[in-house]
Design a protein around this motif. Structure first.
Motif, PDB file in Angstrom:
ATOM      1  N   GLY A   1      13.482  -4.476  -5.242  1.00  0.00           N
ATOM      2  CA  GLY A   1      12.042  -4.673  -5.212  1.00  0.00           C
ATOM      3  C   GLY A   1      11.465  -4.864  -6.603  1.00  0.00           C
ATOM      4  N   PRO A   2      10.259  -5.434  -6.695  1.00  0.00           N
ATOM      5  CA  PRO A   2       9.653  -5.739  -7.994  1.00  0.00           C
ATOM      6  C   PRO A   2       9.357  -4.506  -8.833  1.00  0.00           C
ATOM      7  CG  PRO A   2       8.063  -6.041  -6.211  1.00  0.00           C
ATOM      8  CD  PRO A   2       9.394  -5.842  -5.570  1.00  0.00           C
ATOM      9  N   GLU A   3       9.187  -3.336  -8.185  1.00  0.00           N
ATOM     10  CA  GLU A   3       8.842  -2.132  -8.942  1.00  0.00           C
ATOM     11  C   GLU A   3      10.004  -1.612  -9.786  1.00  0.00           C
ATOM     12  OE1 GLU A   3       9.794  -0.798  -4.678  1.00  0.00           O
ATOM     13  OE2 GLU A   3       8.777  -2.448  -5.690  1.00  0.00           O
ATOM     14  N   ARG A   4      11.194  -2.107  -9.548  1.00  0.00           N
ATOM     15  CA  ARG A   4      12.348  -1.622 -10.320  1.00  0.00           C
ATOM     16  C   ARG A   4      12.170  -1.918 -11.805  1.00  0.00           C
ATOM     17  NH1 ARG A   4      17.717  -5.032  -9.170  1.00  0.00           N
ATOM     18  NH2 ARG A   4      18.327  -3.748 -10.949  1.00  0.00           N
ATOM     19  N   GLY A   5      11.464  -3.011 -12.132  1.00  0.00           N
ATOM     20  CA  GLY A   5      11.229  -3.360 -13.528  1.00  0.00           C
ATOM     21  C   GLY A   5      10.044  -2.649 -14.137  1.00  0.00           C
ATOM     22  N   ARG A   6       9.348  -1.834 -13.335  1.00  0.00           N
ATOM     23  CA  ARG A   6       8.187  -1.079 -13.826  1.00  0.00           C
ATOM     24  C   ARG A   6       8.445   0.417 -13.752  1.00  0.00           C
ATOM     25  NH1 ARG A   6       5.682  -4.764 -10.133  1.00  0.00           N
ATOM     26  NH2 ARG A   6       5.318  -3.024  -8.703  1.00  0.00           N
ATOM     27  N   GLY A   7       9.688   0.796 -13.772  1.00  0.00           N
ATOM     28  CA  GLY A   7      10.002   2.216 -13.672  1.00  0.00           C
ATOM     29  C   GLY A   7       9.668   2.794 -12.318  1.00  0.00           C
ATOM     30  N   GLY A   8       9.619   1.945 -11.296  1.00  0.00           N
ATOM     31  CA  GLY A   8       9.294   2.392  -9.947  1.00  0.00           C
ATOM     32  C   GLY A   8       7.807   2.405  -9.649  1.00  0.00           C
ATOM     33  N   GLU A   9       6.978   2.119 -10.639  1.00  0.00           N
ATOM     34  CA  GLU A   9       5.524   2.217 -10.492  1.00  0.00           C
ATOM     35  C   GLU A   9       5.001   1.241  -9.440  1.00  0.00           C
ATOM     36  OE1 GLU A   9       1.727   3.588 -11.241  1.00  0.00           O
ATOM     37  OE2 GLU A   9       3.296   4.166 -12.656  1.00  0.00           O
ATOM     38  N   LEU A  10       4.269   1.795  -8.447  1.00  0.00           N
ATOM     39  CA  LEU A  10       3.602   0.974  -7.435  1.00  0.00           C
ATOM     40  C   LEU A  10       2.120   0.812  -7.722  1.00  0.00           C
ATOM     41  CD1 LEU A  10       5.026   2.074  -3.951  1.00  0.00           C
ATOM     42  CD2 LEU A  10       5.315  -0.118  -5.091  1.00  0.00           C
ATOM     43  N   GLY A  11       1.560   1.712  -8.519  1.00  0.00           N
ATOM     44  CA  GLY A  11       0.126   1.682  -8.781  1.00  0.00           C
ATOM     45  C   GLY A  11      -0.644   2.486  -7.747  1.00  0.00           C
ATOM     46  N   TRP A  12      -1.961   2.263  -7.713  1.00  0.00           N
ATOM     47  CA  TRP A  12      -2.840   3.009  -6.815  1.00  0.00           C
ATOM     48  C   TRP A  12      -2.881   2.342  -5.446  1.00  0.00           C
ATOM     49  CZ3 TRP A  12      -4.755   7.680  -7.883  1.00  0.00           C
ATOM     50  CH2 TRP A  12      -4.809   8.088  -9.222  1.00  0.00           C
ATOM     51  N   VAL A  13      -2.778   3.153  -4.404  1.00  0.00           N
ATOM     52  CA  VAL A  13      -2.841   2.633  -3.038  1.00  0.00           C
ATOM     53  C   VAL A  13      -3.740   3.534  -2.200  1.00  0.00           C
ATOM     54  CG1 VAL A  13      -0.533   1.619  -3.174  1.00  0.00           C
ATOM     55  CG2 VAL A  13      -0.813   3.925  -2.243  1.00  0.00           C
ATOM     56  N   ALA A  14      -4.400   2.913  -1.232  1.00  0.00           N
ATOM     57  CA  ALA A  14      -5.161   3.646  -0.221  1.00  0.00           C
ATOM     58  C   ALA A  14      -4.457   3.444   1.114  1.00  0.00           C
ATOM     59  CB  ALA A  14      -6.597   3.139  -0.165  1.00  0.00           C
ATOM     60  N   ARG A  15      -4.902   4.169   2.116  1.00  0.00           N
ATOM     61  CA  ARG A  15      -4.293   3.997   3.439  1.00  0.00           C
ATOM     62  C   ARG A  15      -4.499   2.557   3.908  1.00  0.00           C
ATOM     63  NH1 ARG A  15      -2.673   8.755   5.765  1.00  0.00           N
ATOM     64  NH2 ARG A  15      -3.524  10.674   4.840  1.00  0.00           N
ATOM     65  N   GLY A  16      -3.419   1.959   4.377  1.00  0.00           N
ATOM     66  CA  GLY A  16      -3.482   0.577   4.822  1.00  0.00           C
ATOM     67  C   GLY A  16      -2.987  -0.416   3.796  1.00  0.00           C
ATOM     68  N   ASP A  17      -2.773   0.040   2.557  1.00  0.00           N
ATOM     69  CA  ASP A  17      -2.322  -0.875   1.505  1.00  0.00           C
ATOM     70  C   ASP A  17      -0.820  -1.149   1.573  1.00  0.00           C
ATOM     71  OD1 ASP A  17      -4.872  -1.072   0.563  1.00  0.00           O
ATOM     72  OD2 ASP A  17      -4.587   0.272  -1.146  1.00  0.00           O
ATOM     73  N   LEU A  18      -0.061  -0.160   1.996  1.00  0.00           N
ATOM     74  CA  LEU A  18       1.395  -0.339   2.053  1.00  0.00           C
ATOM     75  C   LEU A  18       1.775  -1.045   3.350  1.00  0.00           C
ATOM     76  CD1 LEU A  18       2.636   3.115   0.696  1.00  0.00           C
ATOM     77  CD2 LEU A  18       2.566   0.929  -0.507  1.00  0.00           C
ATOM     78  N   PRO A  19       2.653  -2.030   3.279  1.00  0.00           N
ATOM     79  CA  PRO A  19       2.975  -2.804   4.484  1.00  0.00           C
ATOM     80  C   PRO A  19       3.754  -2.020   5.532  1.00  0.00           C
ATOM     81  CG  PRO A  19       4.369  -3.480   2.644  1.00  0.00           C
ATOM     82  CD  PRO A  19       3.348  -2.547   2.087  1.00  0.00           C
ATOM     83  N   GLU A  20       4.502  -0.990   5.112  1.00  0.00           N
ATOM     84  CA  GLU A  20       5.317  -0.250   6.072  1.00  0.00           C
ATOM     85  C   GLU A  20       4.666   1.095   6.386  1.00  0.00           C
ATOM     86  OE1 GLU A  20       9.458  -0.154   5.617  1.00  0.00           O
ATOM     87  OE2 GLU A  20       9.576  -2.328   5.763  1.00  0.00           O
ATOM     88  N   ARG A  21       4.335   1.294   7.644  1.00  0.00           N
ATOM     89  CA  ARG A  21       3.618   2.496   8.067  1.00  0.00           C
ATOM     90  C   ARG A  21       4.416   3.764   7.804  1.00  0.00           C
ATOM     91  NH1 ARG A  21       2.004   2.524  14.231  1.00  0.00           N
ATOM     92  NH2 ARG A  21       4.279   2.623  14.358  1.00  0.00           N
ATOM     93  N   GLU A  22       5.741   3.687   7.972  1.00  0.00           N
ATOM     94  CA  GLU A  22       6.569   4.882   7.773  1.00  0.00           C
ATOM     95  C   GLU A  22       6.497   5.366   6.326  1.00  0.00           C
ATOM     96  OE1 GLU A  22       8.322   2.178  10.905  1.00  0.00           O
ATOM     97  OE2 GLU A  22       7.686   1.960   8.809  1.00  0.00           O
ATOM     98  N   THR A  23       6.564   4.415   5.393  1.00  0.00           N
ATOM     99  CA  THR A  23       6.490   4.769   3.972  1.00  0.00           C
ATOM    100  C   THR A  23       5.125   5.342   3.635  1.00  0.00           C
ATOM    101  OG1 THR A  23       8.047   2.984   3.469  1.00  0.00           O
ATOM    102  CG2 THR A  23       6.784   3.885   1.631  1.00  0.00           C
ATOM    103  N   GLU A  24       4.074   4.723   4.169  1.00  0.00           N
ATOM    104  CA  GLU A  24       2.718   5.200   3.897  1.00  0.00           C
ATOM    105  C   GLU A  24       2.515   6.616   4.439  1.00  0.00           C
ATOM    106  OE1 GLU A  24      -1.249   4.025   6.005  1.00  0.00           O
ATOM    107  OE2 GLU A  24      -0.954   2.652   4.312  1.00  0.00           O
TER     108      GLU A  24
END
Length: 241
Positions: free
Chosen positions: A139-162
């Motif tokens: 995934g693209p976050e591997r080059g950012r130290g795993g950083e995904l940034g700020w997320v709110a409910r509904g922002d992550l595409p996979e419900r299980e992860t959210e």
């Protein structure tokens, strides 16, 4: 005027083209009149409708200018009435270590990806740096130290992860391996911002934008009320039996 158009008209060739287009338009209009098209009833109706729209727009613009902008108190009243709409949702700053599986992966491929994700999760649990572990994921976050940034409910595409991420309680907590349609993830909570209603001054510009249509409607209603009171127009609709 956009820069490309301005540059075009600053050149002699562009100026000649503009003048030519104006002349052509005038020639076409003259020919239409010579053929009597301007006397057609349907053309008259369209011209009248356009004129009506234009003069109404100018009238409302003049009324709005005369009324001035919504007052500070009006904006504060709108803010008080719409606090729930202006609330900022809970947000999490997350990092993720992800192991993807190819589309149409076999059960064996998914099992191997799951095992890799479990090994990476164990390394995080043992205290190895997030940046180093994330770099071995996908995934693209591997080059950012795993950083995904700020997320709110509904922002992550996979419900299980959210769901797993928002179940984390403390900063620094890490989920177990979470299975999803695209692979396996381990998520760490880096920072949390609780749901809050921002102060009026923080969202004043947003309040002005939201309140403007309502304010314009009030200006229109006020004008119509004055015109109706001064006029003698009535609506005579027969009652239905």
């Amino acid at each position: 005027m956009p820069s490309p158009l301005r540059e075009q008209f600053e050149r002699p060739a562009g100026q000649r083209e503009f003048v030519r287009s104006m002349i052509d338009k005038r020639l076409l209009a003259q020919e239409a009149r010579a053929r009597g098209l301007h006397q057609r009833p349907d053309i008259h109706k369209q011209v009248q409708a356009l004129e009506e729209r234009l003069v109404i727009q100018e009238l409302l613009a003049a009324e709005e200018k005369s009324a001035g902008k919504p007052s500070d108190q009006a904006l504060r009243d709108y803010y008080a009435q719409h606090r729930s709409e202006l609330a900022q949702p809970e947000r999490l700053r997350l990092a993720r270590v992800q192991v993807l599986v190819p589309q149409g992966a076999t059960a064996q491929q998914r099992a191997q990806a799951n095992q890799k994700a479990e090994r990476l999760a164990q390394r995080l649990k043992a205290g190895e740096s997030l940046e180093k572990v994330a770099a071995e994921g996908d995934g693209p976050e591997r080059g950012r130290g795993g950083e995904l940034g700020w997320v709110a409910r509904g922002d992550l595409p996979e419900r299980e992860t959210e769901s797993a991420a928002f179940a984390l309680k403390k900063v620094g907590d890490t989920t177990a391996v979470v299975a999803g349609s695209k692979g396996f993830s381990v998520v760490r909570l880096l920072e949390r911002k609780e749901s809050r209603v921002p102060a009026f001054e923080e969202v004043r510009a947003e309040v002005e934008g939201r309140a403007l249509p309502q304010w314009k409607r009030k200006v229109l209603e006020g004008l119509l009320a004055r015109l109706r009171a001064a006029g003698s127009v009535g609506i005579d609709v027969p009652e239905t039996p």
